[in-house]
Design an enzyme around this catalytic site. Structure first.
Site, PDB file in Angstrom:
ATOM      1  N   TYR A   1     -14.680  -2.372  16.481  1.00  0.00           N
ATOM      2  CA  TYR A   1     -14.136  -3.023  17.679  1.00  0.00           C
ATOM      3  C   TYR A   1     -14.482  -2.216  18.932  1.00  0.00           C
ATOM      4  CZ  TYR A   1     -11.013  -5.761  14.570  1.00  0.00           C
ATOM      5  OH  TYR A   1     -10.476  -6.595  13.607  1.00  0.00           O
TER       6      TYR A   1
ATOM      7  N   ASN B   1     -12.523   5.935  16.044  1.00  0.00           N
ATOM      8  CA  ASN B   1     -12.906   4.988  14.980  1.00  0.00           C
ATOM      9  C   ASN B   1     -14.374   5.126  14.598  1.00  0.00           C
ATOM     10  OD1 ASN B   1     -10.348   3.967  14.819  1.00  0.00           O
ATOM     11  ND2 ASN B   1     -10.776   2.064  15.917  1.00  0.00           N
TER      12      ASN B   1
ATOM     13  N   PHE C   1       0.830  -1.214   0.000  1.00  0.00           N
ATOM     14  CA  PHE C   1       0.000   0.000   0.000  1.00  0.00           C
ATOM     15  C   PHE C   1       0.871   1.274   0.000  1.00  0.00           C
ATOM     16  CE2 PHE C   1      -2.350   2.752   3.276  1.00  0.00           C
ATOM     17  CZ  PHE C   1      -3.029   3.486   2.320  1.00  0.00           C
TER      18      PHE C   1
ATOM     19  N   LYS D   1       8.255  -3.985  14.997  1.00  0.00           N
ATOM     20  CA  LYS D   1       8.706  -2.733  14.361  1.00  0.00           C
ATOM     21  C   LYS D   1       9.658  -1.983  15.294  1.00  0.00           C
ATOM     22  CE  LYS D   1       7.639  -1.136  10.915  1.00  0.00           C
ATOM     23  NZ  LYS D   1       8.147  -1.310   9.523  1.00  0.00           N
TER      24      LYS D   1
ATOM     25  N   GLY E   1      -5.460  -6.130  23.667  1.00  0.00           N
ATOM     26  CA  GLY E   1      -4.356  -5.160  23.740  1.00  0.00           C
ATOM     27  C   GLY E   1      -4.566  -3.955  22.838  1.00  0.00           C
TER      28      GLY E   1
ATOM     29  N   GLU F   1       5.514  -7.213   7.448  1.00  0.00           N
ATOM     30  CA  GLU F   1       4.169  -7.686   7.771  1.00  0.00           C
ATOM     31  C   GLU F   1       3.533  -6.541   8.545  1.00  0.00           C
ATOM     32  OE1 GLU F   1       2.537 -10.407   6.985  1.00  0.00           O
ATOM     33  OE2 GLU F   1       4.187 -11.345   5.891  1.00  0.00           O
TER      34      GLU F   1
ATOM     35  N   TYR G   1       3.015  -6.956  16.394  1.00  0.00           N
ATOM     36  CA  TYR G   1       3.403  -6.101  15.262  1.00  0.00           C
ATOM     37  C   TYR G   1       4.274  -4.935  15.730  1.00  0.00           C
ATOM     38  CZ  TYR G   1       2.989  -2.236  11.930  1.00  0.00           C
ATOM     39  OH  TYR G   1       3.268  -1.174  11.112  1.00  0.00           O
ATOM     40  N   SER G   2       3.773  -4.174  16.722  1.00  0.00           N
ATOM     41  CA  SER G   2       4.533  -2.978  17.107  1.00  0.00           C
ATOM     42  C   SER G   2       5.847  -3.349  17.782  1.00  0.00           C
ATOM     43  CB  SER G   2       3.689  -2.043  17.976  1.00  0.00           C
ATOM     44  OG  SER G   2       3.156  -2.700  19.094  1.00  0.00           O
TER      45      SER G   2
ATOM     46  N   ASP H   1      10.254  -6.730  -3.696  1.00  0.00           N
ATOM     47  CA  ASP H   1       9.080  -7.173  -2.939  1.00  0.00           C
ATOM     48  C   ASP H   1       8.958  -8.688  -3.091  1.00  0.00           C
ATOM     49  OD1 ASP H   1       6.244  -5.443  -2.019  1.00  0.00           O
ATOM     50  OD2 ASP H   1       6.188  -7.633  -2.183  1.00  0.00           O
TER      51      ASP H   1
ATOM     52  N   THR I   1       6.398   2.999  12.434  1.00  0.00           N
ATOM     53  CA  THR I   1       5.044   3.360  12.826  1.00  0.00           C
ATOM     54  C   THR I   1       5.018   4.078  14.166  1.00  0.00           C
ATOM     55  OG1 THR I   1       2.972   2.353  13.578  1.00  0.00           O
ATOM     56  CG2 THR I   1       4.898   0.979  13.735  1.00  0.00           C
ATOM     57  N   ASP I   2       3.952   4.842  14.402  1.00  0.00           N
ATOM     58  CA  ASP I   2       3.791   5.467  15.722  1.00  0.00           C
ATOM     59  C   ASP I   2       3.392   4.439  16.782  1.00  0.00           C
ATOM     60  OD1 ASP I   2       1.165   4.992  14.906  1.00  0.00           O
ATOM     61  OD2 ASP I   2       0.440   7.034  15.255  1.00  0.00           O
ATOM     62  N   GLU I   3       3.029   3.206  16.337  1.00  0.00           N
ATOM     63  CA  GLU I   3       2.584   2.200  17.307  1.00  0.00           C
ATOM     64  C   GLU I   3       3.719   1.768  18.239  1.00  0.00           C
ATOM     65  OE1 GLU I   3      -0.043  -0.824  15.856  1.00  0.00           O
ATOM     66  OE2 GLU I   3      -0.616   0.378  14.130  1.00  0.00           O
TER      67      GLU I   3
END
Ligand code: NAD
Length: 345
Positions: free
Chosen positions: A212, A254, A11, A159, A287, A82, A155-156, A31, A130-132
């Site tokens: 969610y 959201n 993306f 990263k 989480g 990912e 994920y975070s 890729d 990421t900001d995560e």
């Protein structure tokens, strides 16, 4: 510049590839073509003489060495990852393998190539994160580049780990790095497992729109083409070794974001009843971080960058794009995991 872009069939990576080519750079798009990739995203540049595609995995060091020595890039923009938090809850292993080990192999391949070139100081390894990594905010406050790391999902955490390695490779080996941490992106070519396209496509299919928890989680929404502009600016003008937070200055809960998308669809493609009537609240993500917000002062004050669109404008462009590009998204609906709730642990 000749740019080696990893994850350029995804993306954000594809938006970077398209923007870089429009700006006159040459691009080598590396890729692995995982479930999240789509070469149609870069079809508009695929025949350009300054574009090359390499199907390779960032965990494959031999392939990386061959690509560096064959293409001799001036800079790396590393986006391959990912990227879906829900998938990281169900299967963290690939997140560790690609985001941590893959980044390690890419750093080592870049360092070896850079040493072989005589350690040019204008080489750049730009890591896109990421900001995560900063964890979750309460109702107040914003993430700055000095906010301590506090990742809370697989994920975070993966990263964050990659960010630490990138900084360490500069401190230890002198590799000229840049790092950016951005907020939630949205826009054209967004894979239909992420919130914005899921809402659009479920609405169009007259299916329930799952939100969610109570929909109170707040994200700072960044239009993907604004993000691509910011990344190329950081690459060209950012100070080596520095990190830059990139945000959209568009915080929204959201539930408000979902309502906005429904209202745009009501206007552009009216159904028999308002699309918001399809909204259903479902069990929250384990989480689930409450709030992310970016303080964009550094990139604004040092590099003069600000987002060009408001959330309303960006969402309208995005919804129009999905209405006009049904063939693109329909082909992706059969991919593994798409259309199913993931990450309930
Ligand atoms: P995406 O999932 O759409 O695309 C990732 C791309 O990386 C895919 O084309 C995939 O095939 C490729 N890839 C995955 N594993 C690979 C491997 N082992 N070797 C080579 N290629 C591989 O992701 P995206 O949303 O475009 O995100 C791009 C980057 O930006 C990621 O690093 C992500 O962490 C970061 N980011 C994304 C967001 C967001 O809102 N989407 C926000 C902040 C940061």
């Amino acid at each position: 510049m000749k740019l080696l872009v990893t994850g350029g069939a995804g993306f954000i990576g594809s938006a970077v590839v398209r923007r870089a080519m429009a700006d006159g750079h040459s691009v080598v798009n590396l890729d692995a073509l995982t479930y999240a990739a789509c070469l149609e995203n870069v079809a508009s540049v695929a025949d350009h003489p300054d574009y090359a595609f390499e199907q390779a995995d960032i965990r494959d060091r031999a392939a990386l060495d061959r690509i560096f020595s064959q293409h001799r890039p001036d800079a790396v923009m590393h986006l391959a990852a990912e990227s879906h938090v829900d998938r990281s809850i169900d299967g963290p292993a690939t997140f560790i393998e690609t985001n941590v080990l893959g980044t390690f192999h890419l750093l080592e391949a870049a360092r070896s190539y850079w040493n072989g070139q005589g350690r040019p100081q204008d080489f750049r390894f730009h890591h896109i994160s990421t900001d995560e990594v900063f964890g979750s905010l309460g109702e107040e406050g914003m993430f700055t580049e000095e906010t301590p790391y506090d990742p809370r999902s697989p994920y975070s955490a993966s990263k964050a780990s990659s960010d630490h390695m990138v900084r360490a490779w500069q401190e230890t080996y002198g590799l000229p790095i840049l790092l950016t941490n951005c907020s939630n992106n949205y826009g054209p070519f967004h894979f239909p497992e992420k919130l914005v396209p899921v809402v659009i496509l479920n609405a169009l299919a007259n299916k329930p729109i799952a939100v969610y928890g109570k929909g109170e989680n707040v994200r700072d929404w960044l239009y993907v083409e604004d993000h691509a502009d910011a990344l190329l600016l950081v690459l060209e003008k950012g100070k080596v070794g520095r990190s830059y937070n990139i945000g959209g200055e568009n915080e929204a809960r959201n539930i408000d974001l979902v309502q906005m998308i429904c209202a745009i669809l009501d206007r552009l493609r009216p159904g028999t009843r308002p699309y918001a009537s399809l909204i259903e609240f479902v069990a929250d993500r384990p989480g689930h971080d409450l709030r992310y917000a970016i303080d964009p002062a550094r990139i604004r004050d040092e590099l003069g960058w600000r987002p060009s669109v408001t959330l309303e404008e960006g969402l309208e462009r995005t919804v129009r794009w999905y209405l006009d590009n049904e063939a693109w998204w329909r082909a992706l609906l059969d991919r593994e995991g798409v259309g199913r709730r993931l990450g309930t642990a």
